[in-house]
Design a protein around this motif. Structure first.
Motif, PDB file in Angstrom:
ATOM      1  N   ARG A 187     -14.680 -74.896  18.164  1.00 28.13           N
ATOM      2  CA  ARG A 187     -15.830 -74.479  17.378  1.00 28.13           C
ATOM      3  C   ARG A 187     -17.090 -75.085  17.970  1.00 28.13           C
ATOM      4  O   ARG A 187     -17.145 -76.284  18.200  1.00 28.13           O
ATOM      5  CB  ARG A 187     -15.636 -74.971  15.941  1.00 28.13           C
ATOM      6  CG  ARG A 187     -16.663 -74.505  14.965  1.00 28.13           C
ATOM      7  CD  ARG A 187     -16.410 -73.092  14.570  1.00 28.13           C
ATOM      8  NE  ARG A 187     -17.313 -72.697  13.494  1.00 28.13           N
ATOM      9  CZ  ARG A 187     -17.601 -71.444  13.235  1.00 28.13           C
ATOM     10  NH1 ARG A 187     -17.089 -70.489  13.969  1.00 28.13           N
ATOM     11  NH2 ARG A 187     -18.403 -71.149  12.259  1.00 28.13           N
TER      12      ARG A 187
ATOM     13  N   SER B  55     -16.403 -65.912  14.179  1.00 28.52           N
ATOM     14  CA  SER B  55     -15.936 -64.854  13.303  1.00 28.52           C
ATOM     15  C   SER B  55     -16.511 -63.548  13.820  1.00 28.52           C
ATOM     16  O   SER B  55     -17.444 -63.538  14.620  1.00 28.52           O
ATOM     17  CB  SER B  55     -16.416 -65.107  11.876  1.00 28.52           C
ATOM     18  OG  SER B  55     -17.816 -64.933  11.816  1.00 28.52           O
TER      19      SER B  55
ATOM     20  N   TYR C  32     -16.020 -67.224   7.541  1.00 30.37           N
ATOM     21  CA  TYR C  32     -16.273 -68.614   7.931  1.00 30.37           C
ATOM     22  C   TYR C  32     -17.422 -69.213   7.135  1.00 30.37           C
ATOM     23  O   TYR C  32     -17.418 -70.391   6.805  1.00 30.37           O
ATOM     24  CB  TYR C  32     -16.558 -68.716   9.440  1.00 30.37           C
ATOM     25  CG  TYR C  32     -15.322 -68.563  10.292  1.00 30.37           C
ATOM     26  CD1 TYR C  32     -14.146 -68.049   9.764  1.00 30.37           C
ATOM     27  CD2 TYR C  32     -15.325 -68.927  11.629  1.00 30.37           C
ATOM     28  CE1 TYR C  32     -13.016 -67.901  10.538  1.00 30.37           C
ATOM     29  CE2 TYR C  32     -14.192 -68.790  12.419  1.00 30.37           C
ATOM     30  CZ  TYR C  32     -13.040 -68.269  11.876  1.00 30.37           C
ATOM     31  OH  TYR C  32     -11.929 -68.127  12.640  1.00 30.37           O
TER      32      TYR C  32
ATOM     33  N   VAL D 272     -13.917 -74.824  10.125  1.00 26.39           N
ATOM     34  CA  VAL D 272     -12.969 -74.530  11.187  1.00 26.39           C
ATOM     35  C   VAL D 272     -13.319 -75.391  12.392  1.00 26.39           C
ATOM     36  O   VAL D 272     -14.471 -75.481  12.789  1.00 26.39           O
ATOM     37  CB  VAL D 272     -13.014 -73.037  11.557  1.00 26.39           C
ATOM     38  CG1 VAL D 272     -12.210 -72.784  12.812  1.00 26.39           C
ATOM     39  CG2 VAL D 272     -12.488 -72.196  10.407  1.00 26.39           C
TER      40      VAL D 272
END
Lengths: 234, 234
Positions: A232, B78, B158, B169
């Motif tokens: 991420r 996402s 998300y 995440v």
DNA sequence: AAGTGGTCTAGACCACGGC
DNA sequence: CCGTGGTCTAGACCACTTT
């Protein structure tokens, strides 16, 4: 990239080399004057070097050397290395090869003038003796003086590049998309016509920005799967 | 990107929208005059749009519209974030949802006991109003107490996870493989039966290792392309 | 030869950081 | 405040494609 920028890039890289990690470069207005180019031209080059991780720019503060590169996301692996990691044996069949001028498209991708010779070879890649992918690799011929393409019939390209020519692939750019196999691909890969396949295009370069290879591969969709570790962004 | 470029970008995109695939844009010198900006500024924008695949430029010939594929970057994103980065509008259509025990397979993937409830929903994802992917997401129900699945009809998963439940995440694991669309997928995505598609499976987790989602998506092969930055292992 | 995109220039103003 | 990088301008010349 223009002639001026090519030269400029080397000049700036040399200056970066003479600095420590985190040290500040001279201001753009100063640097461009001492290098005898327009500020926008210099900025073009600084922008690329920033993109490649050599520099960090902070508005209002300056441009700084970034020796330590952080973002190792996905690793570059040759087919050979990839198969080894999967604990499969890998082999190749050299279908054909030729040396010819780069031409417009390849020249642009590999950053060569269109007349510069390029070695192109097409290989069938097998894993545990089974056809897995068809691959067309193009490399600047000047990078590989005296290479007989036949040695690539069954060897790791990256290993040869490294051990024999001292060329280390440092980074790259890859795209994946879905495709279906055409007649030639189907026959060579041993799958029905119009089977699903993965089209993978890759360009790689060395630490100093020299383009090494432009490769276009078609992987069997029924036997190959691409894996990516995700992180991420902060 | 500056204010001028932002506006300019929208103007140019609008013009592109009014043209067919392969049609030529007005010459740069003409276009920048009619748009009231400097040529370099326009070129900056055209360059980006070319990079993003909207345009193809050919020296001496012109700039042409390319109804091209979209490319995705490497980090965890996402669909919503991905499309935002592409400067496309994203939307969703919630096809169905259900809560049920995880079962053996999902339980193993999400590290839950098989009896633990899981929320599963299937969404059609659209970019600029065009169907782009079909997605089935499964999440541990315990992570999302009181969530009405309907809010996910048109929101970033998300973002909701983060803002409403404090779940960030952290990392993930993703595989890509080639496939062809089945009957249902073809109808919903608006492509012919057995079209090439990308099957993407993803599992993500938080920093402390809790599994967040198991997602299986089918992307249109004719409109979607994955982009990966590569780095050589040290 | 004419017209296109590609490069480079010199200079202006803006937005931000640090003093 | 000044100096920094970020953006934008108007114009020049070059390399290439097309006619």
């Amino acid at each position: 990239m223009g002639e001026t920028q090519e030269v400029l890039r080397q000049e700036v890289l040399a200056r970066i080399h003479g600095l420590l990690d985190g040290e500040r470069l001279p201001p753009e207005r100063e640097l461009c004057q001492s290098l005898g180019v327009a500020r926008e031209t210099l900025r073009q080059v600084l922008g690329e070097l920033t993109q490649e991780g050599y520099l960090v720019r902070r508005r209002g503060a300056g441009t700084f050397v970034a020796r330590s590169k952080i973002t190792q996301q996905t690793q570059i692996r040759s087919f050979t290395e990839d198969m080894r990691a999967r604990r499969m044996s890998s082999s190749s069949k050299l279908l054909w090869h030729r040396r010819e001028p780069a031409g417009a498209r390849l020249g642009a991708v590999l950053r060569l003038s269109p007349g510069e010779p390029v070695l192109t070879l097409r290989r069938l890649r097998l894993a545990d003796g089974e056809p897995m992918a068809l691959e067309t690799v193009s490399l600047p011929d000047a990078l590989l003086p005296g290479l007989e393409p036949e040695v690539l019939a069954d060897a790791s390209l990256y290993t040869i590049l490294d051990e024999r020519f001292g060329i280390e692939v440092w980074a790259g750019d890859q795209t994946l998309e879905a495709t279906v196999t055409d007649r030639e691909e189907s026959e060579l890969l041993g799958v029905p016509l119009l089977s699903p396949g993965l089209l993978v295009e890759r360009v790689t370069w060395t630490r100093d920005g020299r383009r090494v290879e432009a490769t276009k591969s078609t992987y069997r969709g029924d036997r190959y799967r691409f894996h990516i570790d995700l992180a991420r962004p902060a």
